[in-house]
Design a protein around this motif. Structure first.
Motif, short mmCIF file in Angstrom:
data_model
loop_
_atom_site.label_atom_id
_atom_site.label_comp_id
_atom_site.label_asym_id
_atom_site.label_seq_id
_atom_site.Cartn_x
_atom_site.Cartn_y
_atom_site.Cartn_z
N LEU A 1 0.81 -1.21 0.00
CA LEU A 1 0.00 0.00 0.00
C LEU A 1 0.85 1.27 0.00
O LEU A 1 0.33 2.37 0.11
N GLY A 2 2.17 1.10 -0.11
CA GLY A 2 3.06 2.25 -0.23
C GLY A 2 3.71 2.72 1.05
O GLY A 2 4.36 3.77 1.06
N VAL A 3 3.56 1.96 2.16
CA VAL A 3 4.18 2.35 3.42
C VAL A 3 5.61 1.80 3.46
O VAL A 3 5.81 0.59 3.51
N THR A 4 6.58 2.69 3.45
CA THR A 4 7.98 2.30 3.45
C THR A 4 8.54 2.33 4.87
O THR A 4 7.91 2.84 5.80
N ASP A 5 9.75 1.76 5.05
CA ASP A 5 10.34 1.65 6.38
C ASP A 5 10.45 2.98 7.11
O ASP A 5 10.32 3.04 8.33
N ASP A 6 10.70 4.05 6.37
CA ASP A 6 10.88 5.34 7.02
C ASP A 6 9.57 5.91 7.58
O ASP A 6 9.59 6.92 8.28
N ARG A 7 8.46 5.24 7.31
CA ARG A 7 7.18 5.69 7.85
C ARG A 7 6.85 5.07 9.21
O ARG A 7 5.86 5.44 9.84
N TYR A 8 7.68 4.13 9.66
CA TYR A 8 7.39 3.46 10.93
C TYR A 8 8.09 4.16 12.09
O TYR A 8 9.26 4.52 12.00
N ALA A 9 7.34 4.32 13.16
CA ALA A 9 7.90 4.88 14.38
C ALA A 9 8.64 3.81 15.16
O ALA A 9 8.45 2.61 14.96
N GLN A 10 9.47 4.26 16.07
CA GLN A 10 10.17 3.39 17.00
C GLN A 10 9.76 3.86 18.40
O GLN A 10 10.00 5.01 18.76
N LEU A 11 9.12 2.99 19.17
CA LEU A 11 8.60 3.38 20.48
C LEU A 11 9.47 2.78 21.57
O LEU A 11 9.52 1.55 21.74
N ILE A 12 10.15 3.61 22.33
CA ILE A 12 11.01 3.17 23.43
C ILE A 12 10.64 3.96 24.67
O ILE A 12 10.70 5.19 24.68
#
Length: 227
Positions: free
Chosen positions: A83-94
């Motif tokens: 659907l066009g969601v690339t790795d740079d669109r994911y957040a990292q939650l820490i």
């Protein structure tokens, strides 16, 4: 704060929201879930906006996949990629209680909850979920889409394969390897390498029978809040 959308109206989403709200980095604006009965409802005050296929309506938002099973997370990430969601669109939650040393790495899309300890040279892959109070020690390598249950402890040099699940309060001996898609039962102590695709449980952990494996898997999914 950056806008963030959670994928999956699950109990894991509730826990992820506690991490999100503990910092000023992200603001959760909504949740996407394919269950129409959840549309228009809310989790911890965050609205369920619609199905996963509507991600294109939020071009400026980041995403995090809140599904407990690693295999299901992997399928959703593949679907989102189409659907066009690339790795740079994911957040990292820490969670801010977690100190990530300079020689440790946490991949995109991963969720690391309160009280997790990373000692040194720890690598956490993409879209990994690490529940509260887990101890990761020197040289641990956690591959993508792994789920580590609360209170688990890994000895030095442990390798965990993709989509594996470690039950709550499990422990793993130094330099042991856990295969892809394997399940280590609640409270188990793993002293030797566990092959891919197998369910082991007990102290010391050993291969489970079909009936034991099914029962262990059910308890495990309840404990980690399955999607």
């Amino acid at each position: 704060m950056a806008d963030l959308i959670l994928i999956g109206a699950s109990s894991l989403a509730r826990e992820a929201l506690t991490v999100i709200r503990s910092t000023t980095e992200h603001r959760a604006i909504g949740i996407l879930d394919d269950s129409e009965s959840r549309w228009g409802t809310a989790i911890a005050g965050v609205p369920v906006l619609g199905g996963v296929d509507t991600v294109g309506q939020y071009p400026d938002a980041s995403f995090v996949v809140c599904v407990s099973l690693g295999a299901t997370r992997a399928r959703l990430v593949n679907r989102l990629s189409a659907l066009g969601v690339t790795d740079d669109r994911y957040a990292q939650l820490i969670h801010p209680s977690v100190e990530v040393a300079r020689n440790c790495r946490v991949g995109v899309g991963s969720i690391v909850m309160a009280g997790v300890v990373m000692t040194a040279d720890v690598t956490v892959g993409r879209h990994v979920v690490i529940m509260p109070n887990v101890t990761l020690t020197h040289g641990n390598r956690i591959q993508s889409f792994v789920t580590v249950g609360a209170g688990s402890a890994l000895g030095l040099g442990v390798r965990v394969g993709e989509e594996a699940t470690l039950g709550m309060n499990s422990s793993v001996r130094d330099r042991v390897r856990i295969g892809n898609r394997s399940i280590l039962g609640l409270g188990s102590a793993l002293l030797r390498d566990q092959p891919s695709g197998e369910t082991w449980m007990g102290v010391p952990a050993a291969p489970s029978t079909s009936s034991d494996a099914a029962a262990s898997s059910t308890r495990l999914l309840r404990s980690i809040g399955n999607f």
